[in-house]
Design an enzyme around this catalytic site. Structure first.
Site, PDB file in Angstrom:
ATOM      1  N   GLU A 406       0.817  -1.211   0.000  1.00  0.00           N
ATOM      2  CA  GLU A 406       0.000   0.000   0.000  1.00  0.00           C
ATOM      3  C   GLU A 406       0.856   1.269   0.000  1.00  0.00           C
ATOM      4  O   GLU A 406       0.588   2.209  -0.755  1.00  0.00           O
ATOM      5  CB  GLU A 406      -0.943   0.014   1.216  1.00  0.00           C
ATOM      6  CG  GLU A 406      -2.028  -1.050   1.200  1.00  0.00           C
ATOM      7  CD  GLU A 406      -1.539  -2.406   1.710  1.00  0.00           C
ATOM      8  OE1 GLU A 406      -0.369  -2.506   2.145  1.00  0.00           O
ATOM      9  OE2 GLU A 406      -2.324  -3.367   1.673  1.00  0.00           O
ATOM     10  N   ASP A 464     -19.720 -11.619  -3.052  1.00  0.00           N
ATOM     11  CA  ASP A 464     -21.039 -12.229  -2.905  1.00  0.00           C
ATOM     12  C   ASP A 464     -21.452 -12.343  -1.436  1.00  0.00           C
ATOM     13  O   ASP A 464     -22.461 -12.950  -1.118  1.00  0.00           O
ATOM     14  CB  ASP A 464     -21.041 -13.637  -3.525  1.00  0.00           C
ATOM     15  CG  ASP A 464     -20.751 -13.547  -5.012  1.00  0.00           C
ATOM     16  OD1 ASP A 464     -21.202 -12.564  -5.625  1.00  0.00           O
ATOM     17  OD2 ASP A 464     -20.054 -14.427  -5.538  1.00  0.00           O
TER      18      ASP A 464
END
Ligand SMILES: Cc1ncc(C[n+]2csc(CCOP(=O)(O)OP(=O)(O)O)c2C)c(N)n1
Length: 470
Positions: A406, A464
């Site tokens: 990051e 999902d």
């Protein structure tokens, strides 16, 4: 190579640093004095491709001073090589509102490519510039015209290399085979508080080699060796970034402190008068000789001719490729905002999914947009469909796989934004934004147009999973 005049220039660059730091009793002498010979080769012997009269030349080599504390290195050489930085401004070193702030600030000084000071960031920025250069070459060069073939240089010391952000970016550059990148490691075995062996014991050459880099170790005061290493690094398109590990003496020219931690900062300034004498400088302070000025005028003349040849080629390329030329200009479409899809407040959709839909639309309208993720495309939803993956087999790809790096992502995005050709964006979970705080802070200070896409941490449940309304 005219070693005699380069040596004089290096001595006078040392003199400018001594005088500027002595005048304000503040600053860092160690790097400008230790790296003066490297500066002479970069700026005075064709190491760097630059034209002081056209500092924004798209195909210039970029130079990032990652060890930003050594700012007088940059100011001396920008002044001597004829950039728009007057002797008066060198004398104003560290004064409020001057063009010579304590650490280089993007936008304050012509020729400064990046705001540096927080160690390690400049290496990451250089990787971003290198990525930008590769992407530009892939997108805009044609069989008939090479518009981009620049090299990216960064000068850094032990401190930058100790920082984690640099390590993330070095791994990224090696993995992506950014062979247009050349680091010059001012390896002087000294940091701020102590000799470097107090805090480090790594074998730099072995480390870089393990990251897929070419590494060479030289005497950083040997003009011929510096020139040879730089020329070879530039000529070798072998898929490996390059590091030149230059063994130098910190604070060289001030015998009372050179080679020790006392040489790092302004400690040597109190010996200024003796040092100037020892270096063979005249009594006049802030001295640059007519001979040195004449040499750099010749260098500028030669680069102006090279620049003109590039401009002619660029004009022919623009005529032959009007669509590409318009794309390179990078103007945003007038209807950009109205073209972005809208969503009803009541729609039951995850905001990151809506963000992904917006991303596709913006990516279509703005071809200069590149979109990276720190191994979270599946969740951050910012993968540009049909954009391709950036990498050694496809430098034209618009999706940048940063890996789980990051902070490196932030520094690299800043480099892309400094270069200004492409619009950088990077994504991760908001909860990890603190991992890249240093880079975000610098983007803010330098007013960089980086887009961050921070989404909710789905705690591993994936797209999902149950967090559909987050
Ligand atoms: C992130 C960060 N931490 C600490 C500092 C303060 N600092 C400035 S220079 C320096 C030592 C750097 O050592 P090195 O890179 O070897 O530079 P040299 O002594 O060779 O000039 C430190 C700790 C900083 N500028 N940035």
């Amino acid at each position: 190579m005219q070693i005699d005049i380069l040596s004089q220039a290096a001595t006078q660059a040392r003199g400018l640093a001594i005088d500027a730091i002595h005048a304000c009793s503040s600053g860092h002498l160690g790097l400008p004095l230790g790296c003066a010979d490297i500066g002479a080769v970069l700026y005075g012997a064709g190491g760097l491709r630059y034209n002081p009269a056209a500092p924004q030349w798209l195909n210039r080599d970029r130079f990032v001073l990652s060890g930003g504390h050594g700012s007088m290195f940059l100011y001396s050489w920008l002044h001597i090589s004829g950039y728009h930085l007057s002797l008066e401004e060198v004398k104003n070193f560290r004064q409020l509102g001057s063009e010579t702030p304590g650490h280089p600030e993007f936008g304050d000084t012509v020729g400064v490519e990046a705001t540096t000071g927080p160690l390690g960031q400049g290496i990451g920025n250089a990787v971003g510039f290198a990525l930008s250069g590769k992407h530009a070459a892939a997108k805009f060069n044609t069989a008939d015209h090479t518009i981009f073939d620049q090299h990216i240089f960064a000068l850094h010391g032990d401190g930058c290399l100790q920082e984690g952000v640099a390590k993330e970016c070095i791994a990224f550059a090696g993995h992506n085979k950014l062979d247009n990148l050349i680091l010059i490691y001012d390896s002087n075995d000294v940091t701020l508080d102590a000799m470097a062996d107090q805090t480090q014991s790594e074998d730099a050459q072995a480390y870089f080699t393990s990251q897929g880099w070419d590494a060479v170790t030289i005497d950083g005061h040997d003009f011929a060796a510096i020139n040879d290493a730089v020329s070879k690094a530039k000529a070798n398109d072998n898929g490996k970034p390059k590091v030149i590990i230059a063994k130098t003496t910190i604070g060289k020219g001030i015998p009372e402190v050179e080679g020790t931690a006392a040489g790092h900062g302004e400690g040597g300034a109190k010996f200024a008068e003796a040092a100037r004498k020892g270096l063979g400088l005249p009594e006049e302070t802030f001295y640059v000789s007519d001979e040195v000025r004449a040499h750099f005028a010749d260098v500028a003349k030669a680069s102006a001719a090279e620049y003109q040849a590039w401009e002619d080629n660029f004009a022919a390329w623009s005529t032959a490729n009007p669509k590409l030329a318009a794309e390179l200009k990078g103007d945003l479409p007038a209807d950009l905002i109205s073209s972005i899809p809208e969503f009803d407040a009541g729609t039951n959709a995850a905001t990151r999914a809506s963000g992904g839909t917006v991303m596709q639309s913006v990516a279509q309208s703005v071809p200069s947009l590149v979109s990276g993720s720190a191994d979270l495309y599946g969740s951050t939803k910012n993968y540009i469909k049909d954009g391709g993956d950036f990498g050694p087999d496809n430098f034209g790809g618009r999706n940048i796989w940063f890996g789980i790096r990051e902070h490196g992502m932030g520094a690299i995005c800043n480099g892309i934004a400094y270069d200004g050709i492409f619009k950088a964006s990077g994504a991760t979970f908001l909860v990890f934004a603190d991992y890249m705080r240093g880079s975000i802070r610098l983007a803010s200070l330098a007013k960089l147009p980086v887009t961050y896409i921070f989404t909710h941490d789905s705690v591993g449940v994936g797209e999902d999973g149950p967090l559909t309304n987050q």
